[in-house]
Design a protein around this motif. Structure first.
Motif, PDB file in Angstrom:
ATOM      1  N   VAL A 134       0.883  -1.168   0.000  1.00 14.33           N
ATOM      2  CA  VAL A 134       0.000   0.000   0.000  1.00 14.33           C
ATOM      3  C   VAL A 134       0.917   1.214   0.000  1.00 14.33           C
ATOM      4  CG1 VAL A 134      -1.683   1.307   1.348  1.00 14.33           C
ATOM      5  CG2 VAL A 134      -1.862  -1.190   1.192  1.00 14.33           C
ATOM      6  N   ARG A 135       0.675   2.115  -0.926  1.00 14.90           N
ATOM      7  CA  ARG A 135       1.524   3.302  -1.045  1.00 14.90           C
ATOM      8  C   ARG A 135       0.880   4.489  -0.323  1.00 14.90           C
ATOM      9  NH1 ARG A 135       1.031   1.707  -7.117  1.00 14.90           N
ATOM     10  NH2 ARG A 135      -1.030   2.063  -6.321  1.00 14.90           N
ATOM     11  N   LYS A 177      -8.611   3.174  -5.456  1.00 18.46           N
ATOM     12  CA  LYS A 177      -7.339   2.448  -5.521  1.00 18.46           C
ATOM     13  C   LYS A 177      -7.556   0.939  -5.481  1.00 18.46           C
ATOM     14  CE  LYS A 177      -4.788   6.026  -5.849  1.00 18.46           C
ATOM     15  NZ  LYS A 177      -4.065   6.305  -7.083  1.00 18.46           N
ATOM     16  N   TYR A 178      -8.652   0.488  -4.898  1.00  9.70           N
ATOM     17  CA  TYR A 178      -8.951  -0.938  -4.885  1.00  9.70           C
ATOM     18  C   TYR A 178      -9.039  -1.448  -6.328  1.00  9.70           C
ATOM     19  CZ  TYR A 178     -10.254  -0.828   0.108  1.00  9.70           C
ATOM     20  OH  TYR A 178     -10.269  -0.713   1.481  1.00  9.70           O
ATOM     21  N   LEU A 237      -6.795  -4.378  -8.225  1.00  8.52           N
ATOM     22  CA  LEU A 237      -7.380  -5.482  -8.985  1.00  8.52           C
ATOM     23  C   LEU A 237      -6.854  -5.497 -10.419  1.00  8.52           C
ATOM     24  CD1 LEU A 237     -11.050  -5.210  -7.717  1.00  8.52           C
ATOM     25  CD2 LEU A 237      -9.309  -6.865  -7.014  1.00  8.52           C
ATOM     26  N   GLU A 238      -6.744  -4.331 -11.015  1.00  8.78           N
ATOM     27  CA  GLU A 238      -6.219  -4.229 -12.374  1.00  8.78           C
ATOM     28  C   GLU A 238      -4.789  -4.775 -12.436  1.00  8.78           C
ATOM     29  OE1 GLU A 238      -6.053  -0.713 -15.633  1.00  8.78           O
ATOM     30  OE2 GLU A 238      -5.061  -0.284 -13.725  1.00  8.78           O
ATOM     31  N   GLU A 239      -3.972  -4.378 -11.474  1.00  6.02           N
ATOM     32  CA  GLU A 239      -2.586  -4.835 -11.426  1.00  6.02           C
ATOM     33  C   GLU A 239      -2.522  -6.355 -11.313  1.00  6.02           C
ATOM     34  OE1 GLU A 239       1.557  -4.014 -11.392  1.00  6.02           O
ATOM     35  OE2 GLU A 239      -0.102  -2.615 -11.659  1.00  6.02           O
ATOM     36  N   ALA A 240      -3.339  -6.943 -10.475  1.00  8.06           N
ATOM     37  CA  ALA A 240      -3.352  -8.398 -10.306  1.00  8.06           C
ATOM     38  C   ALA A 240      -3.813  -9.091 -11.586  1.00  8.06           C
ATOM     39  CB  ALA A 240      -4.251  -8.787  -9.134  1.00  8.06           C
ATOM     40  N   ARG A 241      -4.863  -8.556 -12.231  1.00  4.10           N
ATOM     41  CA  ARG A 241      -5.328  -9.156 -13.488  1.00  4.10           C
ATOM     42  C   ARG A 241      -4.249  -9.079 -14.564  1.00  4.10           C
ATOM     43  NH1 ARG A 241      -9.752  -6.093 -12.551  1.00  4.10           N
ATOM     44  NH2 ARG A 241      -9.314  -4.792 -14.369  1.00  4.10           N
ATOM     45  N   ARG A 254     -13.607  -3.621   4.889  1.00  2.95           N
ATOM     46  CA  ARG A 254     -12.972  -2.850   5.955  1.00  2.95           C
ATOM     47  C   ARG A 254     -11.905  -1.969   5.319  1.00  2.95           C
ATOM     48  NH1 ARG A 254     -10.376  -7.177   9.820  1.00  2.95           N
ATOM     49  NH2 ARG A 254     -10.601  -5.430  11.209  1.00  2.95           N
ATOM     50  N   PRO A 255     -11.587  -0.846   5.949  1.00  8.27           N
ATOM     51  CA  PRO A 255     -10.579   0.058   5.376  1.00  8.27           C
ATOM     52  C   PRO A 255      -9.170  -0.533   5.466  1.00  8.27           C
ATOM     53  CG  PRO A 255     -11.431   0.936   7.448  1.00  8.27           C
ATOM     54  CD  PRO A 255     -12.198  -0.311   7.161  1.00  8.27           C
ATOM     55  N   ILE A 256      -8.345  -0.155   4.488  1.00 10.81           N
ATOM     56  CA  ILE A 256      -6.935  -0.538   4.497  1.00 10.81           C
ATOM     57  C   ILE A 256      -6.149   0.674   4.975  1.00 10.81           C
ATOM     58  CG2 ILE A 256      -4.957  -1.333   3.156  1.00 10.81           C
ATOM     59  CD1 ILE A 256      -6.960  -2.373   1.054  1.00 10.81           C
TER      60      ILE A 256
END
Length: 125
Positions: free
Chosen positions: A3-4, A18-19, A23-27, A56-58
């Protein structure tokens, strides 16, 4: 995935937009492993729908893991289920849901058949 600091919003937790980036990065990392990356001069995938349940929040600092899995394999589409969990405690669920990817004909924009390489990669998961 780390997490940046720039991912945070005014409430000092990861901004909901950012979620989608996570997800885009993982795909994309998954697609790199698919021969031809599921696209060529004629067909390419597009995101048709995204459903995210924010559990829940990160907070920062954190490391997260994005889990992907096939929910549905169609003739022209793939529904990719996802979970974003804490890297140190897999019992901490930040987000779940799914993304629908549709393969389209680059020239016409119409739906195209799911490439065989994608179908095969999904059966290996």
């Amino acid at each position: 995935m780390p997490v940046r600091w720039r991912d945070l919003d005014a409430f000092n937790h990861v901004n909901n937009s950012k979620y989608l980036s996570y997800l885009e990065e993982a795909r994309l990392h998954w697609m790199i492993g698919v021969p031809g990356q599921g696209m060529d001069d004629h067909v390419a995938p597009v995101v048709a729908a995204a459903q995210l349940n924010y559990r829940r929040p990160i907070a920062w600092p954190a490391q997260v893991v994005v889990e992907l899995f096939v929910e549905r394999l169609g003739n022209t589409s793939l529904t990719v289920g996802h979970r974003i969990i804490d890297a140190e405690d897999s019992g901490v669920l930040y987000c779940d849901g799914h993304v629908v990817m549709v393969w389209i004909d680059r020239e016409s924009g119409a739906a195209a058949a799911l490439p065989a390489a994608v179908r095969e990669a999904c059966s290996e998961v």
